[in-house]
Structures are given as C-alpha cells and as structure tokens.
Enzyme design. Structure first.
Site, short mmCIF file in Angstrom:
data_model
loop_
_atom_site.label_atom_id
_atom_site.label_comp_id
_atom_site.label_asym_id
_atom_site.label_seq_id
_atom_site.Cartn_x
_atom_site.Cartn_y
_atom_site.Cartn_z
N ALA A 34 4.51 3.52 -5.64
CA ALA A 34 5.87 3.06 -5.92
C ALA A 34 6.63 3.18 -4.61
O ALA A 34 7.58 3.94 -4.49
CB ALA A 34 6.52 3.89 -7.01
N CYS A 77 6.47 -7.49 -7.09
CA CYS A 77 6.42 -6.05 -6.83
C CYS A 77 6.94 -5.30 -8.05
O CYS A 77 8.08 -5.52 -8.47
CB CYS A 77 7.26 -5.70 -5.61
SG CYS A 77 7.30 -3.93 -5.32
N THR A 118 -6.45 -1.48 -1.35
CA THR A 118 -6.76 -0.06 -1.47
C THR A 118 -7.99 0.33 -0.63
O THR A 118 -8.02 1.41 -0.03
CB THR A 118 -6.98 0.29 -2.96
OG1 THR A 118 -5.77 -0.03 -3.66
CG2 THR A 118 -7.32 1.75 -3.16
N LYS A 155 3.72 -6.26 5.90
CA LYS A 155 4.46 -5.57 4.84
C LYS A 155 5.50 -6.56 4.32
O LYS A 155 6.01 -7.38 5.08
CB LYS A 155 5.14 -4.32 5.43
CG LYS A 155 6.00 -3.55 4.45
CD LYS A 155 5.19 -2.89 3.36
CE LYS A 155 6.09 -2.37 2.23
NZ LYS A 155 5.32 -1.92 1.06
N ASN A 194 -0.74 -8.98 -7.65
CA ASN A 194 -0.11 -7.73 -7.22
C ASN A 194 -0.64 -6.59 -8.11
O ASN A 194 -1.57 -6.77 -8.89
CB ASN A 194 1.41 -7.85 -7.33
CG ASN A 194 2.11 -7.06 -6.23
OD1 ASN A 194 1.79 -5.89 -6.02
ND2 ASN A 194 3.05 -7.67 -5.54
C1 LIG Z 1 0.58 1.49 -0.77
C2 LIG Z 1 0.70 0.05 -1.21
C3 LIG Z 1 1.75 -0.73 -0.74
C4 LIG Z 1 1.87 -2.06 -1.14
N1 LIG Z 1 2.90 -2.82 -0.66
C5 LIG Z 1 2.97 -4.15 -0.99
C6 LIG Z 1 3.96 -4.99 -0.42
O1 LIG Z 1 4.80 -4.59 0.40
N2 LIG Z 1 3.98 -6.29 -0.81
C7 LIG Z 1 3.08 -6.83 -1.68
O2 LIG Z 1 3.13 -8.03 -1.97
N3 LIG Z 1 2.11 -6.04 -2.21
C8 LIG Z 1 2.03 -4.74 -1.89
N4 LIG Z 1 1.02 -3.97 -2.40
C9 LIG Z 1 0.02 -4.57 -3.31
C10 LIG Z 1 -1.24 -5.01 -2.56
O3 LIG Z 1 -0.96 -6.00 -1.60
C11 LIG Z 1 -2.31 -5.55 -3.55
O4 LIG Z 1 -1.75 -6.65 -4.25
C12 LIG Z 1 -2.75 -4.48 -4.56
O5 LIG Z 1 -2.89 -3.24 -3.93
C13 LIG Z 1 -4.05 -4.88 -5.29
O6 LIG Z 1 -5.13 -4.94 -4.40
P1 LIG Z 1 -6.19 -3.72 -4.22
O7 LIG Z 1 -6.65 -3.32 -5.60
O8 LIG Z 1 -7.25 -4.29 -3.35
O9 LIG Z 1 -5.42 -2.62 -3.56
C14 LIG Z 1 0.90 -2.62 -2.02
C15 LIG Z 1 -0.16 -1.83 -2.48
C16 LIG Z 1 -0.29 -0.49 -2.09
C17 LIG Z 1 -1.45 0.31 -2.60
#
Ligand SMILES: Cc1cc2nc3c(=O)[nH]c(=O)nc-3n(C[C@H](O)[C@H](O)[C@H](O)COP(=O)(O)O)c2cc1C
Length: 293
Positions: free
Chosen positions: A58, A117, A256, A33, A178
C-alpha cells in the site's frame, strides 16, 4: 523490444535504479514509477508486507512528481539499454493529460495509464467504471498523438468490459493487471499489518487469476482488435511467462519477482528462448494466444 519482458511500474524504482543490480538488456522495456502532477510521500509505514504466496503493498503512489522526473530522470531515458514506458496517474482527467503531455514532451514514446491502483482514492474510479474510463483514454489519446498508449486495468471487476472501453477509446495496448485488493491481520494485536488497512496483492498467488483474465480479454477483445496485451501478475519463472503468452499475452510483465531476484529477467528470457526452440517456432509471436482447447 529486445525481449518480451517488461519491468512493472513501481517494482524497479522511479526510472533505472534496477540497473545497479540487473542488466537491463534482458528487458524489452521498463516502466517508471507511476507519476502524478504533484510529488507524493505515499502512505505511512508499514506499507509492504509478505504474505503466503506473495506480498501486499500500500505504497500510495509515492513519487517525485512529473516535473522533477522530467528534470532529473528523463534525460537518461534515451541512453538506457531497454525501452521506457512512462506510468501516468492522477486524480482527474486533467491530471492524466498533464502528466502524459509532460512525459511526451520529455521524449517518452510509450505511456501507461495507471487507472487501477488500489492504494489511493486517486485514479482508481477510472478503472472501476467503463463509462468513466473511456473519456479519460480519449482525452489522453488526443493529447499525445503518435505515442504508444497502454492502459493498465485492475483484476477485480469486469476487466473484459473495461478492456473493450479502453480499446474503443484509442488504447494501443493493455496491461493486465494491477494488484488484487487484499488484507492481512495480526491476530495478536488484532490490527491490519498495513497502516492503510488494505493493500494490493501481487506475486504467485495472483498468477492463475491473471492467466484467466488474459485468456478472456484476448479471446473477446484484444485478439479480434489486434491489440497487444502485457500479461502481468505473479510471474516468477519462464513457465509462468510462457503460460501468459499461450493465454494471449504478447509481452510479460515482471513485478514482485524483481524484489526476490533482480537478475530474474535473464533466466526468464533464456527459458523462453529454449521453450520456443522446443515448440519449433522461430518467433515467440507465433505462440501468442496459441492455447489448445
Ligand atoms: C511495491 C509495489 C509498488 C507498485 N507500484 C505501482 C505503481 O506505482 N504503479 C502501478 O501501475 N503499479 C504498481 N504496482 C503493481 C505492479 O506494477 C504489478 O501490477 C503487480 O505487482 C502485479 O505483478 P507481480 O505479481 O508480478 O508483482 C506496484 C507493485 C508493488 C509490489
């Protein structure tokens, strides 16, 4: 890395919670995280909501703070069956340097700067402006020599320019991307679904956007500079992962999909293996950036 798959920051717990429901050996690495100097509660609920083709979040960088992480979580890092990338966030250059240095001292060998973020004011400006990003990357680079330094960029904005600035300032690898700033509204209450109003879109809906970004950044910046890309966005199966590799990614992030199916890394790693056989290559690296025009 044992496989080219990387569990994405914030989607698999603070460190290794995913191990309770998934075998980490199918991952090359997992990302922590995002950690800040102080502990953070994050935004009020609702802070996660499903959308067609993905989800909005968010969360607002809820995390225990770097000191508690170093004390309670970091001692487990070397015993895990995949590598660990520490995700670093903060309000200022000093914050990023402090978190990076603490994680480095705690034994982490790879760090990812989360300058992208969309859910807090913090850190986001660094990923919106190449002139602000470069000094940040330079400062962290100097503070953690010998550490593999990844920079995670946003999908909205001039990602090619930001990537060039990050590489020039000393990034060893780029994570693209991101979440995409987005919003959902309930027509009955006429209120946004998320308490914060807007959030970050992830999942299948962002995948083609990320394929385009990985392709452009690989062609214009990362390929010539020999800097690896972690392609991240909407990967749900091996085909999505393979698409990102052909477009120029050396490794593929999973976010995801881990919430839909925590065991997905196994199926995706096996699917990529079979694809390599069909393509007649011995190493997946031969297919990186192998797109035909
Ligand atoms: C619930 C949630 C929490 C996330 N928290 C972070 C985080 O703490 N730091 C970060 O760099 N990205 C965070 N992300 C972004 C993910 O690391 C990733 O970049 C983004 O979900 C796109 O990838 P995906 O389409 O495979 O989910 C978060 C995404 C989700 C869905």
């Amino acid at each position: 890395m044992a496989t080219p798959l990387v569990a994405a920051a914030g989607t698999c717990g603070v460190l290794d919670e995913l191990a309770e429901v998934s075998d980490l050996r199918w991952l090359g690495a997992l990302t922590t995280k995002s950690l800040t100097p102080e502990s953070r509660e994050g935004n009020a609920p609702w802070r996660v909501v499903e959308t067609r083709g993905g989800m909005l979040n968010a969360i607002g960088l809820a995390n225990p703070g770097v000191d508690r992480f170093v004390q309670s979580e970091a001692p487990r890092v070397t015993g895990l069956s995949c590598r660990v990338i520490g995700s670093v966030a903060g309000h200022s250059v000093d914050d990023f340097v402090l978190v990076a240095a603490r994680l480095r001292q705690a034994g982490l060998q790879a760090l990812e700067l989360n300058v992208s973020c969309p859910n807090t004011a913090d850190g986001r400006h660094f990923g919106g402006d190449a002139a602000m990003l470069a000094p940040l990357v330079r400062a962290v680079r100097a503070a953690v020599p010998g550490c593999t330094l990844l920079v995670k960029l946003p999908p909205d904005g001039d990602t090619v320019r930001l990537a060039a600035a990050a590489v020039e300032a000393g990034a060893d690898a780029l994570t693209l991307c991101n979440t995409y700033p987005a919003m959902q509204v309930d027509p009955e209450t006429r209120r946004p679904s998320l308490s914060r109003g807007t959030g970050g879109l992830s999942g299948p809906a962002v995948h083609p956007i990320v394929v385009r970004i990985v392709h452009q950044v690989h062609r214009e910046v990362a390929g010539p500079a020999r800097v690896p890309i972690v392609g991240l966005g909407g990967v749900m199966d091996w085909r999505d992962a393979a698409e990102l590799i052909v477009a120029g990614a050396t490794a593929v992030g999973l976010g995801t999909v881990l919430m839909v199916d925590p065991a997905a890394p196994r199926a995706i790693a096996r699917g990529l293996d079979a694809w390599c056989h069909r393509q007649g290559v011995r190493q997946i690296g031969e297919l990186v950036g192998s797109i035909r025009n």
